[in-house]
Design an enzyme around this catalytic site. Sequence first.
Site, short mmCIF file in Angstrom:
data_model
loop_
_atom_site.label_atom_id
_atom_site.label_comp_id
_atom_site.label_asym_id
_atom_site.label_seq_id
_atom_site.Cartn_x
_atom_site.Cartn_y
_atom_site.Cartn_z
N SER A 138 0.79 -1.10 -0.11
CA SER A 138 -0.06 0.00 -0.07
C SER A 138 0.76 1.21 -0.01
O SER A 138 0.33 2.28 -0.55
CB SER A 138 -0.83 0.10 1.20
OG SER A 138 -1.70 -1.26 1.15
N HIS A 146 -1.54 -3.16 -7.16
CA HIS A 146 -2.04 -2.77 -5.80
C HIS A 146 -3.71 -2.85 -6.19
O HIS A 146 -4.29 -1.90 -6.54
CB HIS A 146 -1.64 -1.13 -5.61
CG HIS A 146 -2.27 -0.87 -4.13
ND1 HIS A 146 -2.72 0.41 -4.00
CD2 HIS A 146 -2.52 -1.41 -3.16
CE1 HIS A 146 -3.07 0.65 -2.91
NE2 HIS A 146 -2.86 -0.56 -2.13
N GLU A 169 -4.44 -0.35 -9.06
CA GLU A 169 -2.96 0.68 -9.27
C GLU A 169 -1.76 -0.15 -9.60
O GLU A 169 -1.47 -1.12 -9.12
CB GLU A 169 -2.87 1.28 -8.08
CG GLU A 169 -3.03 2.85 -8.25
CD GLU A 169 -2.62 3.44 -6.92
OE1 GLU A 169 -2.28 4.59 -6.82
OE2 GLU A 169 -2.63 2.78 -5.81
N ASN A 216 -3.91 5.78 -2.04
CA ASN A 216 -3.69 6.02 -0.56
C ASN A 216 -3.30 7.43 -0.17
O ASN A 216 -3.29 7.88 0.98
CB ASN A 216 -2.74 5.05 0.10
CG ASN A 216 -3.20 3.55 0.26
OD1 ASN A 216 -4.57 3.67 0.67
ND2 ASN A 216 -2.80 2.66 -0.02
P1 NAD Z 1 -3.48 -9.70 6.22
O1 NAD Z 1 -2.84 -9.06 7.66
O2 NAD Z 1 -4.75 -9.78 6.21
O3 NAD Z 1 -2.79 -10.91 5.78
C1 NAD Z 1 -1.34 -11.15 5.75
C2 NAD Z 1 -0.91 -12.46 5.47
O4 NAD Z 1 0.11 -12.60 5.21
C3 NAD Z 1 -1.50 -13.26 6.89
O5 NAD Z 1 -2.35 -14.46 6.49
C4 NAD Z 1 0.03 -13.79 7.38
O6 NAD Z 1 -0.29 -15.12 7.90
C5 NAD Z 1 0.56 -13.85 6.32
N1 NAD Z 1 2.07 -13.83 6.16
C6 NAD Z 1 2.81 -13.02 7.29
N2 NAD Z 1 4.24 -13.14 6.96
C7 NAD Z 1 4.40 -14.05 6.00
C8 NAD Z 1 5.60 -14.50 5.45
N3 NAD Z 1 6.81 -14.49 5.56
N4 NAD Z 1 5.26 -15.58 4.15
C9 NAD Z 1 4.08 -15.65 3.89
N5 NAD Z 1 2.80 -15.17 4.47
C10 NAD Z 1 3.22 -14.34 5.50
O7 NAD Z 1 -3.00 -8.15 5.49
P2 NAD Z 1 -3.87 -7.75 4.23
O8 NAD Z 1 -4.78 -6.72 4.85
O9 NAD Z 1 -4.09 -8.82 3.33
O10 NAD Z 1 -2.53 -6.85 3.31
C11 NAD Z 1 -1.59 -7.36 2.84
C12 NAD Z 1 -0.96 -6.43 1.89
O11 NAD Z 1 -1.77 -5.67 0.96
C13 NAD Z 1 -0.21 -5.38 2.77
O12 NAD Z 1 0.94 -4.95 2.11
C14 NAD Z 1 -1.11 -4.27 2.42
O13 NAD Z 1 -0.71 -2.98 2.81
C15 NAD Z 1 -1.85 -4.40 1.25
N6 NAD Z 1 -3.23 -3.72 0.95
C16 NAD Z 1 -3.97 -3.99 2.04
C17 NAD Z 1 -5.45 -3.38 1.76
C18 NAD Z 1 -6.39 -3.46 2.64
O14 NAD Z 1 -7.54 -2.92 2.62
N7 NAD Z 1 -6.29 -4.35 3.73
C19 NAD Z 1 -5.83 -2.69 0.40
C20 NAD Z 1 -4.57 -2.93 -0.65
C21 NAD Z 1 -3.44 -3.28 -0.11
#
Ligand code: NAD
Length: 320
Positions: free
Chosen positions: A149, A178, A190, A228
């Site tokens: 993000s 993204h 994005e 963002n």
């Molecule tokens: P989340 O916490 O829901 O999921 C992350 C997952 O990664 C978890 O299941 C965790 O167990 C796993 N994980 C952690 N370390 C790991 C590793 N070393 N190897 C493999 N898996 C691992 O997070 P999310 O909300 O899905 O966000 C993920 C990414 O997407 C982030 O970079 C976030 O900034 C981005 N993002 C989030 C949103 C949102 O609205 N939540 C929107 C756009 C982008």
Amino acid sequence: MAASIMSARQALRLTSRVRYFSSTAARQAAEVKRLGVIGAGQMGLGIALVAAQKAQVPVTLVDSSQASLDKGLAFAEKLLAKDVSKQRISQEQADAARALLQPTTSIDDLSPVDFVIEAVPEIPELKFDIFSKLAQICPKHAILATNTSSIPITRIAAATARANPTDTSNSSRVVSTHFMNPVPVQKGVEIISGLQTSPETLDTAIEFCKRLGKIPSVSADSPGFLANRILMPYINEAIICLETGVGDRDSIDAIMKNGTNVPMGPLQLADFIGLDTCLAIMKVLHTDTGDSKYRPSVLLRNMVDAGWLGKKSGKGFYDY
Ligand code: NAD
């Protein structure tokens, strides 16, 4: 004069991109026969499910936590069952999509993928470590995409040379796709290039996202990118309004929901995104621009410290 030089350069770049795009990018995107997704959380699971349904390719879904994989796949099954019950897809289509999701806790299982999308938590060191590994594990033609993000794509791309600093060739394959949350619903994505990203990588990422039924926007590798840069200061300001007593939770959400025709107010949206994610993005905007207007709200910091991360932890501005 400077403007005309710039536009001439841009025109040249555009011409070569158009030429590349027509000849190779669509083909390369079409040739993605296996996708890898790292992180089976709310974003990774959504990306994997959309790829299985729209592009109908096998998806190697990696998560370091077996519990997260189990939770993610149970959620995918729930979403597919809902689609079947609403007659959006048939039971056969749901079964076929589910069968394409192949969970694993080993990142080494990404060796046969043509395209990989990383969606682990927004922790720079974690992503750098993963991209260093991907450069070693994935085939040389594979595109290495991140769903970050806020972390600069240029820095993530540079991490591919960690294991072998004299070899920077893998950085041209790194790009950001993204996706927006929830991935199965939101059409926008994005696409962001780092300094090292090749035009071929950018175009292939655009074409692959179209294969997933998404509408790509291209933005620069600048703090917060586009989505963002605009959204997070809005959410942060809503939290500051709550913290300083300008309005209560329900008034803040109601005025934005009913006054700007958005499906949810900023505090509910923050809960939905995850307050840790919101804080991480605000910190990047604040640090990387040095502009005090991006200072994260004290209340946001405190809530993250308390472990009140929103919907995913059961408590945020609302209780779940
Ligand atoms: P989340 O916490 O829901 O999921 C992350 C997952 O990664 C978890 O299941 C965790 O167990 C796993 N994980 C952690 N370390 C790991 C590793 N070393 N190897 C493999 N898996 C691992 O997070 P999310 O909300 O899905 O966000 C993920 C990414 O997407 C982030 O970079 C976030 O900034 C981005 N993002 C989030 C949103 C949102 O609205 N939540 C929107 C756009 C982008």
